[in-house]
Design an enzyme around this catalytic site. Structure first.
Site, PDB file in Angstrom:
ATOM      1  N   LYS A 102      -2.151  -7.784  14.527  1.00  0.00           N
ATOM      2  CA  LYS A 102      -1.458  -6.431  13.703  1.00  0.00           C
ATOM      3  C   LYS A 102      -2.061  -6.489  12.383  1.00  0.00           C
ATOM      4  O   LYS A 102      -1.936  -7.539  11.758  1.00  0.00           O
ATOM      5  CB  LYS A 102       0.019  -6.448  13.843  1.00  0.00           C
ATOM      6  CG  LYS A 102       0.920  -5.277  13.138  1.00  0.00           C
ATOM      7  CD  LYS A 102       2.277  -5.297  13.525  1.00  0.00           C
ATOM      8  CE  LYS A 102       2.950  -4.346  13.015  1.00  0.00           C
ATOM      9  NZ  LYS A 102       4.505  -4.335  13.256  1.00  0.00           N
ATOM     10  N   ASP A 114      -5.171   2.815   7.105  1.00  0.00           N
ATOM     11  CA  ASP A 114      -6.148   2.081   6.978  1.00  0.00           C
ATOM     12  C   ASP A 114      -6.338   0.924   7.952  1.00  0.00           C
ATOM     13  O   ASP A 114      -7.410   0.141   8.127  1.00  0.00           O
ATOM     14  CB  ASP A 114      -6.254   1.377   5.548  1.00  0.00           C
ATOM     15  CG  ASP A 114      -4.868   0.713   5.380  1.00  0.00           C
ATOM     16  OD1 ASP A 114      -4.315   0.549   6.391  1.00  0.00           O
ATOM     17  OD2 ASP A 114      -4.707  -0.120   4.153  1.00  0.00           O
ATOM     18  N   GLY A 115      -5.669   0.747   9.183  1.00  0.00           N
ATOM     19  CA  GLY A 115      -5.498  -0.079  10.126  1.00  0.00           C
ATOM     20  C   GLY A 115      -5.110  -1.479   9.520  1.00  0.00           C
ATOM     21  O   GLY A 115      -5.293  -2.614  10.549  1.00  0.00           O
ATOM     22  N   ARG A 166       0.578 -11.698  17.478  1.00  0.00           N
ATOM     23  CA  ARG A 166       1.848 -11.631  17.853  1.00  0.00           C
ATOM     24  C   ARG A 166       1.850 -11.849  19.428  1.00  0.00           C
ATOM     25  O   ARG A 166       0.838 -11.537  20.247  1.00  0.00           O
ATOM     26  CB  ARG A 166       2.215 -10.106  17.723  1.00  0.00           C
ATOM     27  CG  ARG A 166       3.547  -9.677  18.363  1.00  0.00           C
ATOM     28  CD  ARG A 166       3.951  -8.190  17.668  1.00  0.00           C
ATOM     29  NE  ARG A 166       3.275  -7.280  18.054  1.00  0.00           N
ATOM     30  CZ  ARG A 166       3.989  -6.109  17.624  1.00  0.00           C
ATOM     31  NH1 ARG A 166       4.456  -5.686  16.710  1.00  0.00           N
ATOM     32  NH2 ARG A 166       3.110  -4.645  18.102  1.00  0.00           N
ATOM     33  N   ASP A 239       8.154   4.773  21.137  1.00  0.00           N
ATOM     34  CA  ASP A 239       7.106   3.906  21.181  1.00  0.00           C
ATOM     35  C   ASP A 239       7.596   2.511  20.744  1.00  0.00           C
ATOM     36  O   ASP A 239       6.728   1.569  20.757  1.00  0.00           O
ATOM     37  CB  ASP A 239       5.866   4.511  20.158  1.00  0.00           C
ATOM     38  CG  ASP A 239       6.310   4.682  18.911  1.00  0.00           C
ATOM     39  OD1 ASP A 239       7.223   5.456  18.805  1.00  0.00           O
ATOM     40  OD2 ASP A 239       5.894   4.077  18.133  1.00  0.00           O
ATOM     41  N   ASP A 249       8.179  -4.487  16.927  1.00  0.00           N
ATOM     42  CA  ASP A 249       7.957  -3.693  15.865  1.00  0.00           C
ATOM     43  C   ASP A 249       9.250  -3.808  14.548  1.00  0.00           C
ATOM     44  O   ASP A 249       9.798  -3.092  14.557  1.00  0.00           O
ATOM     45  CB  ASP A 249       7.850  -2.117  16.274  1.00  0.00           C
ATOM     46  CG  ASP A 249       6.563  -1.565  15.827  1.00  0.00           C
ATOM     47  OD1 ASP A 249       5.774  -2.292  14.785  1.00  0.00           O
ATOM     48  OD2 ASP A 249       5.863  -0.996  16.574  1.00  0.00           O
TER      49      ASP A 249
HETATM   50  P1  AMP Z   1       5.314   2.059  13.828  1.00  0.00           P
HETATM   51  O1  AMP Z   1       6.052   2.639  12.687  1.00  0.00           O
HETATM   52  O2  AMP Z   1       4.751   0.755  13.171  1.00  0.00           O
HETATM   53  O3  AMP Z   1       5.817   1.988  15.055  1.00  0.00           O
HETATM   54  O4  AMP Z   1       3.816   2.538  13.919  1.00  0.00           O
HETATM   55  C1  AMP Z   1       3.765   4.080  14.379  1.00  0.00           C
HETATM   56  C2  AMP Z   1       2.386   4.384  14.351  1.00  0.00           C
HETATM   57  O5  AMP Z   1       1.620   4.342  13.345  1.00  0.00           O
HETATM   58  C3  AMP Z   1       1.286   3.300  15.434  1.00  0.00           C
HETATM   59  O6  AMP Z   1       0.631   4.377  15.995  1.00  0.00           O
HETATM   60  C4  AMP Z   1       0.887   2.576  14.562  1.00  0.00           C
HETATM   61  O7  AMP Z   1      -0.249   2.023  14.965  1.00  0.00           O
HETATM   62  C5  AMP Z   1       0.505   3.533  13.398  1.00  0.00           C
HETATM   63  N1  AMP Z   1       0.379   2.696  11.939  1.00  0.00           N
HETATM   64  C6  AMP Z   1       1.072   2.521  11.210  1.00  0.00           C
HETATM   65  N2  AMP Z   1       0.685   1.897  10.208  1.00  0.00           N
HETATM   66  C7  AMP Z   1      -0.735   1.809  10.223  1.00  0.00           C
HETATM   67  C8  AMP Z   1      -1.623   1.660   9.588  1.00  0.00           C
HETATM   68  N3  AMP Z   1      -1.707   1.000   8.232  1.00  0.00           N
HETATM   69  N4  AMP Z   1      -3.055   1.988   9.846  1.00  0.00           N
HETATM   70  C9  AMP Z   1      -3.113   2.775  11.032  1.00  0.00           C
HETATM   71  N5  AMP Z   1      -2.275   2.846  11.808  1.00  0.00           N
HETATM   72  C10 AMP Z   1      -0.817   2.496  11.518  1.00  0.00           C
HETATM   73 MG    MG Z   2       5.378   0.774  16.872  1.00  0.00          MG
END
Ligand code: AMP
Ligand code: MG
Length: 469
Positions: A102, A114-115, A166, A239, A249
């Site tokens: 992650k 930004d990933g 993870r 999700d 998560d």
């Molecule tokens: P989450 O709220 O962590 O379950 O994320 C929801 C969605 O947002 C998922 O598709 C994650 O991969 C994407 N996401 C969350 N934070 C980032 C980030 N910094 N860069 C790219 N994708 C993100």
């Molecule tokens: Mg998620």
């Protein structure tokens, strides 16, 4: 670390081949050696391998595709926006475990983001996930934290970047099924269901309604466990609900301190959709979304499929209630089961409103003989004498020891977690290690750790957490 790519081989169309972004200076900040050994891995895994930069033989890293209802609204294509599945290891238990990253960089699912991940939230996931595991709650695990040597930009400026490694029994979610169902890919849904069954519920081969019933039961047990320790997940989107029944998560989650059913920590949950007391209702809502994707598999006749799925959905509240009551009987140290137990538990909860959830349960074992420590915690005690009399008449032999074995003294308290993360960001890992050590044995009260068991100080204020940080 020999990696398999079982998921990628079995489920075409559910991922994109992708690799981790190179980072300037990957370093292992923390490695979970006991977990590495548990998985049959060496406990000196190098940073470049853990970061997915120097790939082990057989690795085929992928970004997983999934959909999801976020706060009730459907997105047909979410996917791993900052995560990668490196592959699976086959543990000594013969089961597959996903090894995933992650914060490993942008993917085609990243949309505008930004990933990346910042060190604070990565360490937070580490500590909460490992704390949950020690509490006996099914969860993804934290294998390692890597620092990247680069900064990531967040609202309040640049922060040190990090990657979390993870481990999960799989990353299959309700949203994985929704992704295929939304495309009308009936064959894909069947392939995914068969894969999920083989991996998690092998005794259900070919029995899709049985599979759905098992997922429902696993998630119901999970949410009951959250409720019993006061855990607020904060973002129970479809999700983020696993098919395995593991907690996944750790974003805006937090442990409730003062008991209030409406407790919400997430800054974006303005309606309180995922408030503490709503979690059991959301469980049913999310399972209904999974059921919708499985209908064609459950029965070729749609009306009959709906009827069979509905029957299971109608049983979810009961499954949850049973798991909760069983857990509550253990927390209260009750002997066997009695028709009045639910009322006894509910009256206790009403009585401790506003008081510290964790300490009220932990100090209850002392109240078998002396209620001082419990009374000290309460904001109202007019109910206590009458309640204690009825409760004492229901106690099991060895109630005190049994209660202390299920009511933790140490949980990841928000103020302590924040302190540990702040110190870590300043280069001092000692508070993090001390907290993690306490959380890894949460039922044993130890001298010198008193401040880890205390509720937040008054100056700490109202706790707010943030998503996707
Ligand atoms: P989450 O709220 O962590 O379950 O994320 C929801 C969605 O947002 C998922 O598709 C994650 O991969 C994407 N996401 C969350 N934070 C980032 C980030 N910094 N860069 C790219 N994708 C993100
Ligand atoms: Mg998620």
């Amino acid at each position: 670390m020999p990696l398999r790519h079982d998921f990628a081989s079995a489920l075409p169309g559910m991922f994109l081949d992708w690799t981790a972004d190179p980072v300037p200076h990957p370093q292992v900040l923390r490695l979970n050696r006991p977990l590495a050994r548990e998985l049959g891995l060496p406990d000196d895994l190098p940073a470049t391998l853990l970061a997915g930069l120097d790939l082990p033989e057989g690795a085929r890293p992928v970004a997983q595709a999934y959909a999801g209802h976020q706060f009730g609204g459907f997105s047909p294509r979410l996917g791993d926006g900052r995560a990668l599945l490196l592959g699976e290891v086959s543990g000594p238990d013969g089961r597959l475990h996903d090894i995933a990253l992650k914060g490993s960089g942008r993917t085609p699912f990243s949309r505008g983001a930004d990933g990346k991940a910042a060190l604070g939230p990565v360490l937070r996931e580490y500590i909460v996930a490992e704390g949950m595991h020690a509490l006996g709650i099914p969860t993804t695990r934290a294998l390692a934290v890597l620092t990247t040597g680069e900064e990531v930009l967040r609202e309040n400026g640049p922060l040190p970047g990090a990657v979390l490694v993870r481990v999960a029994s799989s990353h299959l979610r309700v949203g994985s099924f929704q992704y295929l169902a939304a495309q009308g890919d009936a064959e894909g849904v069947k392939r995914l269901a068969d894969y999920a069954i083989a991996r998690h519920y092998p005794h259900r081969a070919g029995d899709y309604v049985g599979f759905f019933a098992d997922v429902a039961a696993a998630q119901a047990r999970l949410i009951a466990q959250w409720m019993l320790v006061g855990f607020v997940h904060g973002v129970m989107n479809t999700d983020n609900m696993t098919i395995s029944g593991e907690t996944i998560d750790y974003g805006p989650c937090a442990f409730m301190e003062a008991y209030a059913p409406g407790t919400v920590y997430s800054s974006i949950d303005r309606q309180g959709r995922y408030a503490y007391a709503n979690q059991p209702l959301i469980l049913g809502w999310n399972l209904a979304r999974l059921a919708e994707t499985l209908l064609p598999l459950i029965d070729a006749d749609e009306a009959r499929a709906v009827e069979r799925a509905t029957r299971i959905l109608e049983g979810v509240a009961g499954l949850y209630q049973d798991a909760w009551l069983t857990g509550m009987r253990a927390k209260l140290g009750l002997d066997g089961a009695d028709a009045g137990d639910r009322a006894l538990a509910e009256e206790f909860l009403e009585g401790i409103e506003g008081a510290d959830w964790t300490l009220c349960f932990r100090r209850l074992s002392q109240a078998i003989t002396d209620d001082t420590a419990l009374r000290e915690r309460l904001f109202k005690d007019h109910w206590l004498d009458g309640w204690l009399a009825r409760w004492r008449a229901r106690l099991a032999p060895d109630a005190a020891a049994r209660m202390d074995a299920v009511n933790p003294i140490y949980i990841p308290r928000n103020e302590r977690v924040e302190e540990a993360l702040a110190a870590a960001q300043a280069g001092d890992m000692a508070p993090f290690e001390r907290l993690l050590d306490a959380l890894s044995d949460p039922f044993t009260e130890r001298e010198g750790l008193e401040n880890l068991a205390l509720p937040a100080s008054e100056g700490f204020g109202r706790y707010r957490t943030f998503c996707g940080t």
